[in-house]
Write a protein that holds these residues in place. Structure first.
Motif, short mmCIF file in Angstrom:
data_model
loop_
_atom_site.label_atom_id
_atom_site.label_comp_id
_atom_site.label_asym_id
_atom_site.label_seq_id
_atom_site.Cartn_x
_atom_site.Cartn_y
_atom_site.Cartn_z
N VAL A 26 -0.59 10.47 -1.76
CA VAL A 26 -1.59 10.31 -0.70
C VAL A 26 -2.61 11.44 -0.75
O VAL A 26 -3.81 11.22 -0.69
CB VAL A 26 -0.90 10.24 0.67
CG1 VAL A 26 -1.92 10.35 1.79
CG2 VAL A 26 -0.12 8.95 0.78
N TRP A 59 -5.54 8.96 -4.19
CA TRP A 59 -5.54 7.82 -3.28
C TRP A 59 -5.42 6.50 -4.01
O TRP A 59 -4.70 5.60 -3.58
CB TRP A 59 -6.80 7.86 -2.43
CG TRP A 59 -6.85 6.79 -1.40
CD1 TRP A 59 -7.64 5.71 -1.39
CD2 TRP A 59 -6.02 6.70 -0.23
NE1 TRP A 59 -7.40 4.94 -0.29
CE2 TRP A 59 -6.39 5.53 0.45
CE3 TRP A 59 -5.01 7.49 0.30
CZ2 TRP A 59 -5.80 5.12 1.62
CZ3 TRP A 59 -4.43 7.09 1.48
CH2 TRP A 59 -4.82 5.92 2.13
N ARG A 94 -5.86 11.82 5.45
CA ARG A 94 -4.79 11.62 4.48
C ARG A 94 -3.61 12.53 4.78
O ARG A 94 -2.46 12.15 4.58
CB ARG A 94 -5.31 11.87 3.07
CG ARG A 94 -6.06 10.68 2.53
CD ARG A 94 -6.28 10.81 1.06
NE ARG A 94 -7.59 11.37 0.78
CZ ARG A 94 -7.89 11.94 -0.39
NH1 ARG A 94 -6.97 12.06 -1.32
NH2 ARG A 94 -9.09 12.40 -0.60
#
Lengths: 644, 329
Positions: free
Chosen positions: A32, A36, A216
């Motif tokens: 993450v 991505w 994120r």
């Protein structure tokens, strides 16, 4: 040999497989922060695999046949290709599309890929699973999903579009497949049923969507909570929460779970004479236990009034009221339980007897052994039955209780002792008189002790000695034939001859219940002893020294300082034992299987549910068991939370 | 400590004051000494009574069939020459229904995963409840611990149905049934037994481990975070090594619990002779009183051997596990 290997494989697969899933999940979410698009791709792959497994499992697309073990190799190969293929395709689709920087090409490519996947799936729908779409519900569900998703997105203070797209996909799936008549639609409609939700997903993936680092990090942190908690919650839901709710639901259905019957299972259970039978209750007045108990209670009343006049308190831990009160109440309870028959009475009998005797014996042994030579050895030996299984303990005691024909030697210790006692007391040899004299001497010693304790004004010890005088005096009188014929396992024939007679402990009603309880007392005393012993050792020595300085006797120290100090621990032991005893199953199952009037709730539940296949009654009994331990467990849990 | 003090002080010590009898000599002293010794005798009588049943089983397991059937085990002193391991060899090698080797393996195939997996799963969850910040943490923990109140009997019927039929969800409005978990043929396997054990162990395990893990010093975790450790690293490198005592205590408790269990095993795997553990074999052996009765003591002792060895070897952890397990429902 083969068995060893397959056992090892089972263990390794179970342990390594679970570990791999967990580590894998962590690796996915490690992406993450840094990567991505890889994360998106992995999520897509997992989603694709799940979709494929769902489709194959429901046999929408060629997969296993009914009644086939899906993990046999041939069957496995027949369905596993679909989840794997979908995982690869969807993974690449999600991952690659996220990497495209320009908005319009990304959206277009994503939609094209979505359409390709949907058309592929639609072409391979198995015969008999083609949906005949209904336009109105399809549109209604889709629109509903879009609106709902949009609202949720807005409420979470995000843009409404991603939520609306996801909602649309779910709505289209539900409306398309759910409302359709499955079986004979044209292939085009099958493709459409996949295409509409796929396009929503495609649009969602094609959106400009690489969140900021801050966002994120939030996803990263929340995902860890889910990963760390997920396995536990999954197990708890699957094996505890859902089954418990389902049991409650089943308890209102009939024996084959077909129709709703209201509270019938409960009323039937309670009206059944096997559950509760009070018809013989008047027998209590002819029960010796009852009258001994009443004498005890009368004594308690007498001492209570005396103590009240002396110290203002009728009942106090360790004063002379306590012992006759407890013994009297216990005997009256035994008398009642032995005349009120049925499962409920048995369960209560178990709870009262095992809980009281295990705790009392455990406390006595803890005190007796405290600070003695070889204390640890003694305690180890008493604690050891705790390590043996309940089944093993039942087997052990079965051998203790064996009764054989009296023409042969007894091989069970209890009957051997009982019959030889009978032989001894009715015989006329030197051993008979020797034992008789010893017994008489013991009673004399007891009487002397009683007198000394009475003159010393030591209430509890005097009551104990008094009870012992009564018990052993009665035994001695019977032994000498002054009161009745003698004592032990014997019977007098018509011609006046004496023959041995055994007791069939597990079958002799109603006190066979108590012989079964002995097994559990044998096991649980060690538990009570260990816990109480630890508590006694934790009582501050300063208190005891101070009391001794003030001239307190050992007894006073015990009743006035040690017992109040360990009272909370006694509470722990008692509540724990109550719960254990309420659920007693193995002993009854192995020793009598509930016959001869020894049925208990847990065994009744097991028989109803798994032997008589009456799931309604079984579930009702399970719920009754649950409700009866619930108050004690609530107490336990609240105590634990206070400690934590 | 306080007992050392009186000897330094001249004059009567407090213990002499408390026991005036002990200062007297002669007959009174001896009677007092006799009375003092009685509780020790009582203690050892109780210990003897407590040990006799197990001792009897052990001796009987070593006596051949004919002796077992003709005399009691307490007559063994005259029969020492007849003792034999025959019962044990036939219990482990015979092809009869009493064969225990497979059952022992089944017991281990249940107890080992049912110990390792709940420990791991519960340790994750306990760590999350203790040191990961998320919404609803507190009430989720309370809800989990409250599940301790459920007796396992309550979940048995639906679980067996799940293992037999799989799980199917009928969608309420649409009236379509979809399969969530297919029929995996778990009924009658050891897998079904340990899966069940795992679920039932979790609320207690989470509670126990959470108590311990949440008590670890907060500074450690802050230092780890400053050094750049993420949750996985912190958990593996810091929490697991520090929690060894509580993990060991729970492991022993859970191993014995699952190894000695009869109810769950009999419900989930009792119908399949290839998957039944020791406890079921022995219960069945006890059920058919007959030709194999003389093997029962050997079988019973063989089953009890593992827990008794664990008990004597790891007594400290065992007691700790039992103490901790005293709250389990």
């Amino acid at each position: 040999m083969g068995k060893i290997i397959s056992t090892l494989i089972t263990i390794v697969v179970a342990v390594v497989g679970s570990a791999a899933v967990w580590v894998g999940a962590n690796l996915v979410f490690n992406q993450v922060r840094r990567n991505w698009s890889t994360f998106r791709g992995l999520v897509g792959a997992i989603g694709g695999f799940a979709l494929g497994a769902l489709l194959a499992g429901n046999r929408v697309i060629t997969g296993t046949q009914a009644g086939e073990d899906p993990f046999r190799l041939e069957a496995f190969l027949r369905w596993v290709w679909l989840p794997l293929l979908l995982a690869a395709v969807v993974g690449v689709w999600f991952g690659a599309v996220t990497k495209i920087p320009q908005d319009v090409p990304r959206l277009v490519i994503s939609l094209v890929l979505a359409a390709a996947v949907a058309i592929g799936l639609g072409l391979f729908v198995a015969d008999g699973y083609h949906p005949a779409l209904k336009t109105v519900p399809l549109i209604a569900w889709t629109a509903g999903g879009v609106v709902l998703g949009g609202i949720v997105g807005t409420l979470r203070r995000h843009s409404p579009i991603p939520g609306a797209l996801l909602g649309g996909a779910l709505g289209a799936l539900a409306g398309g497949w759910g409302s359709a008549r499955i079986g004979d639609g044209p292939t085009v409609e099958a493709i459409a049923a996949f295409l509409i939700p796929a396009l929503f997903v495609g649009a969602r993936v094609g959106l400009p969507n690489i969140p900021a680092l801050q966002q994120r990090l939030v996803i990263d942190r929340r995902s860890r909570a889910v990963i760390f908690l997920g396995p536990a919650l999954l197990f708890i839901f699957a094996t505890l929460v859902v089954p418990t709710l389902r049991t409650i639901y089943l308890s209102f259905l009939d024996d084959s779970s077909d129709s709703y019957v209201g509270f019938e299972n409960y009323t039937e259970t309670f009206q059944n004479p096997d559950t509760w039978d009070a018809s013989q209750w008047t027998d209590v007045f002819t029960s010796r236990l009852f009258w001994i108990g009443l004498v005890g209670l009368a004594l308690a009343l007498f001492f209570g009034l005396k103590n009240k006049a002396m110290s203002g308190r009728a009942v106090e831990i360790g004063n002379s009221t306590t012992m006759p009160l407890v013994i009297g109440a216990l005997f009256v309870a035994f008398a009642l339980f032995s005349t009120l028959r049925g499962t409920i009475s048995n369960n209560l009998w178990w709870v009262v007897t095992v809980t009281f005797l295990s705790t009392a014996l455990g406390l006595a042994i803890a005190v007796l052994s405290d600070g003695r030579k070889l204390e640890r050895t003694a305690k180890s030996l008493i604690f050891m039955p705790m390590a043996i299984s309940l089944v093993g303990a039942s087997v052990i005691w079965r051998f203790m209780y064996v009764a054989r024909d009296t023409s042969q030697d007894q091989t069970g210790l209890m009957n051997a002792l009982w019959t030889s006692l009978g032989k001894l007391s009715t015989g006329s040899g030197i051993p008979t008189y020797l034992i008789g004299i010893l017994l008489a001497a013991f009673v004399v010693w007891l009487v002397v002790t009683l007198a000394r304790q009475l003159t010393a004004g030591n209430g509890p010890a005097a009551t104990l000695a008094g009870a012992a005088v009564l018990l052993f005096g009665w035994i001695t009188l019977r032994y000498w034939g002054i009161l009745g014929e003698g004592i032990g396992g014997f019977a007098v024939r018509d011609d006046g001859g004496v023959v041995a007679q055994t007791v069939d402990f597990p079958q002799h009603q109603p006190f066979n219940n108590m012989w079964l309880m002995v097994v559990l007392i044998w096991m649980q005393t060690g538990f009570a002893m260990v816990i109480l012993s630890a508590a006694i050792k934790a009582v501050p020595t300063e208190y005891i020294e101070a009391a001794k300085m003030d001239g307190a006797t050992t007894q006073q120290v015990f009743w006035r300082i040690t017992v109040p100090q360990i009272a909370p621990t006694i509470g722990v032991v008692v509540t724990t034992l109550i719960v254990t005893v309420m659920k007693v199953f193995d002993i009854v199952k192995v020793m009598t299987n509930g016959q001869f009037g020894t049925q208990v709730l847990a065994n009744d539940m097991y028989q109803q549910a798994f032997q008589f296949t009456n799931s309604g009654r079984g579930a009702a009994l399970a719920v009754i068991l649950f409700l009866s331990v619930l108050p004690v467990m609530i107490l336990n849990i609240r105590r634990m939370q206070k400690e934590a | 400590m306080t007992t050392i003090l009186p000897s330094a002080v001249p004059g009567p010590s407090p213990s002499d004051v408390a026991d005036p009898m002990s200062t007297r000599g002669g007959v009174g002293d001896r009677i007092y000494g006799f009375l003092r010794r009685i509780p020790v005798a009582v203690l050892w009588i109780i210990v003897g009574i407590w040990t006799l049943p197990t001792l009897g089983l052990l001796i009987n397991s070593l006596r051949p069939r004919d002796l077992q059937r003709s005399t009691g085990w307490w007559k063994v002193p005259g029969q020492l020459g007849d003792l034999t391991f025959e019962n044990y060899t036939s219990v482990f090698e015979a092809s009869s229904s009493a064969k225990l080797t497979d059952a022992l393996l089944n017991s281990l195939a249940i107890a080992i995963p049912a110990t390792i997996i709940p420990i791991a799963v519960a340790a994750f969850a306990a760590y999350a409840f203790a040191w990961i910040d998320f919404k609803g943490r507190k009430w989720m923990f309370i809800a989990t611990v409250s599940l301790l109140a459920i007796p396992l009997q309550v979940a048995l019927i639906p679980l067996l149905q799940l293992y037999v039929n799989g799980a199917h969800l009928t969608l309420p409005v649409l009236d379509k049934t979809i399969t969530l978990i297919p029929d995996l043929n778990l009924a009658g396997t050891t897998t079904a037994v340990w899966l069940t054990h795992t679920g039932f162990a979790l609320p207690f395990a989470i509670f126990l481990l959470h108590n311990y893990i949440s008590g670890l010093p907060k500074d450690l975790f802050e230092a780890a975070r400053i050094d750049g450790a993420n949750h996985v690293t912190t958990f593996v490198r810091l929490v697991l090594p520090l929690s060894v005592p509580v993990l060991a205590a729970f492991a022993i408790f859970q191993f014995l619990w699952t190894y000695n269990d009869y109810l769950i095993a009999n419900t989930m795997a009792g119908a399949n002779p290839d998957a039944t553990p020791m406890t079921i074999r022995i219960a069945n052996l006890a059920g058919d009183f007959g030709a194999n009765e003389h093997l029962l003591p050997a079988a019973g002792f063989a089953q009890a051997f593992v827990p008794v060895v664990v008990f004597f070897a790891l007594q400290r952890y065992f007691v700790r596990g039992i103490l901790a397990g005293s709250v389990k429902g």
